[in-house]
Design a protein around this motif. Structure first.
Motif, PDB file in Angstrom:
ATOM      1  N   ARG A 107       0.868  -1.173   0.000  1.00 48.46           N
ATOM      2  CA  ARG A 107       0.000   0.000   0.000  1.00 48.46           C
ATOM      3  C   ARG A 107       0.909   1.228   0.000  1.00 48.46           C
ATOM      4  O   ARG A 107       1.109   1.889   1.002  1.00 48.46           O
ATOM      5  CB  ARG A 107      -0.908  -0.013   1.224  1.00 48.46           C
ATOM      6  CG  ARG A 107      -1.877  -1.179   1.261  1.00 48.46           C
ATOM      7  CD  ARG A 107      -2.581  -1.269   2.603  1.00 48.46           C
ATOM      8  NE  ARG A 107      -3.275  -0.026   2.936  1.00 48.46           N
ATOM      9  CZ  ARG A 107      -3.718   0.283   4.155  1.00 48.46           C
ATOM     10  NH1 ARG A 107      -3.493  -0.571   5.155  1.00 48.46           N
ATOM     11  NH2 ARG A 107      -4.348   1.402   4.378  1.00 48.46           N
ATOM     12  N   ALA A 108       1.487   1.508  -1.157  1.00 48.76           N
ATOM     13  CA  ALA A 108       2.480   2.574  -1.270  1.00 48.76           C
ATOM     14  C   ALA A 108       2.000   3.655  -2.217  1.00 48.76           C
ATOM     15  O   ALA A 108       1.366   3.372  -3.243  1.00 48.76           O
ATOM     16  CB  ALA A 108       3.814   2.019  -1.752  1.00 48.76           C
ATOM     17  N   THR A 109       2.314   4.895  -1.875  1.00 48.50           N
ATOM     18  CA  THR A 109       1.992   6.027  -2.733  1.00 48.50           C
ATOM     19  C   THR A 109       3.077   7.071  -2.596  1.00 48.50           C
ATOM     20  O   THR A 109       3.724   7.182  -1.547  1.00 48.50           O
ATOM     21  CB  THR A 109       0.622   6.624  -2.352  1.00 48.50           C
ATOM     22  OG1 THR A 109       0.245   7.610  -3.319  1.00 48.50           O
ATOM     23  CG2 THR A 109       0.655   7.279  -0.976  1.00 48.50           C
ATOM     24  N   ALA A 110       3.305   7.818  -3.652  1.00 45.14           N
ATOM     25  CA  ALA A 110       4.263   8.924  -3.629  1.00 45.14           C
ATOM     26  C   ALA A 110       3.494  10.230  -3.700  1.00 45.14           C
ATOM     27  O   ALA A 110       2.434  10.311  -4.327  1.00 45.14           O
ATOM     28  CB  ALA A 110       5.238   8.818  -4.793  1.00 45.14           C
ATOM     29  N   MET A 111       4.022  11.257  -3.056  1.00 46.12           N
ATOM     30  CA  MET A 111       3.348  12.552  -3.078  1.00 46.12           C
ATOM     31  C   MET A 111       4.287  13.645  -3.552  1.00 46.12           C
ATOM     32  O   MET A 111       5.519  13.546  -3.411  1.00 46.12           O
ATOM     33  CB  MET A 111       2.795  12.911  -1.698  1.00 46.12           C
ATOM     34  CG  MET A 111       3.825  13.281  -0.661  1.00 46.12           C
ATOM     35  SD  MET A 111       3.069  13.852   0.908  1.00 46.12           S
ATOM     36  CE  MET A 111       2.249  15.370   0.368  1.00 46.12           C
ATOM     37  N   THR A 112       3.698  14.677  -4.130  1.00 49.11           N
ATOM     38  CA  THR A 112       4.415  15.897  -4.504  1.00 49.11           C
ATOM     39  C   THR A 112       4.117  16.952  -3.461  1.00 49.11           C
ATOM     40  O   THR A 112       2.951  17.276  -3.209  1.00 49.11           O
ATOM     41  CB  THR A 112       3.970  16.386  -5.894  1.00 49.11           C
ATOM     42  OG1 THR A 112       4.305  15.396  -6.873  1.00 49.11           O
ATOM     43  CG2 THR A 112       4.657  17.700  -6.251  1.00 49.11           C
TER      44      THR A 112
END
Length: 246
Positions: A36-41
């Motif tokens: 459950r991985a996400t990248a953010m700006t």
């Protein structure tokens, strides 16, 4: 004793000049493991934001906490934060203000900041933003080891100038509970033996490391941008560390 957690939410935050796109190669490997991985700006690094140059560290902290809320992060289901390089300023503040929401922080060639410190405190007020410097200059500040020939052009094409307000703003910390958050230090451009010695000596850049109460130190020998030079190895490391409690 180390125990294994169910798959926690993993939030990837890159350093200066970078957005979520910087983690694409790492996410490819993490998603293959059903993480459950996400990248953010971070605010200030979104090219489509007309007010981005005026964004502050407080805006960045608010964005991380807002993402927590959208992803269902809570004291019962805390997140793992992976912070690279200059993301250490907003992430240090998140740890200070909401330590209960972070299961573990993984610092990628980075580490916690000290209260009162800023990345560029002497940057003149009239400087609204700091563009990515030439690679000759950048290479004097951070190791470019391990980058393939196409990476500099991609970096240059997608880099967003860093807001001057973010670089000048000092990090004000008040909650010692941040030092109790389980921590992983991924040492890339500086070997762990050298980094820990500088921490024991009280060197300003590393002094906060000596205050950490629960820390795991891992060497991943490469340059300052391991998400590009060793994405598979970094993803495996993140997955392993995210599964640990204590």
């Amino acid at each position: 004793m180390t125990t294994i957690a169910s798959s926690p939410t993993i939030i990837l935050i890159a350093g200066h000049w970078l957005g979520a796109w910087a983690w694409d190669d790492v996410l490819e490997h993490l998603k293959a493991d059903h993480s459950r991985a996400t990248a953010m700006t971070l605010p200030g690094l979104d090219a489509d934001d007309p007010e981005r140059a005026a964004r502050t560290l407080d805006d960045q902290v608010a964005a991380v906490v807002g993402l927590f809320a959208r992803l269902g992060v809570s004291g019962e289901q805390p997140a793992v934060i992976v912070a690279h390089s200059g993301a250490n300023a907003p992430v240090s503040l998140v740890l200070d203000r909401h330590p209960e929401l972070v299961q573990r922080v993984v610092w990628g060639d980075s580490g916690p900041m000290a209260t009162g410190s800023a990345f560029a405190p002497d940057l003149p007020e009239e400087v609204d933003e700091l563009p990515l410097p030439s690679f000759d200059v950048l290479g004097q500040q951070a190791s470019l080891d391990g980058l393939s020939a196409d990476v500099p052009d991609r970096f240059r094409a997608r880099a967003i100038p860093e807001p001057g307000s973010v670089l000048r703003q000092p990090v004000e910390l008040t909650n010692d509970a941040r030092n109790g958050v389980p921590t992983t230090l991924v040492c890339c451009s500086i070997p762990s033996v050298q980094m820990l010695e500088m921490a024991r000596e009280g060197r300003p850049m590393f002094a906060e490391v000596a205050k950490l109460q629960n820390v795991n130190v891992i060497d991943l020998a490469t340059g300052h941008w391991p998400m590009w030079s060793r994405p598979r190895d970094l993803a495996e490391l993140i997955q392993s560390e995210a599964s640990r409690i204590g």
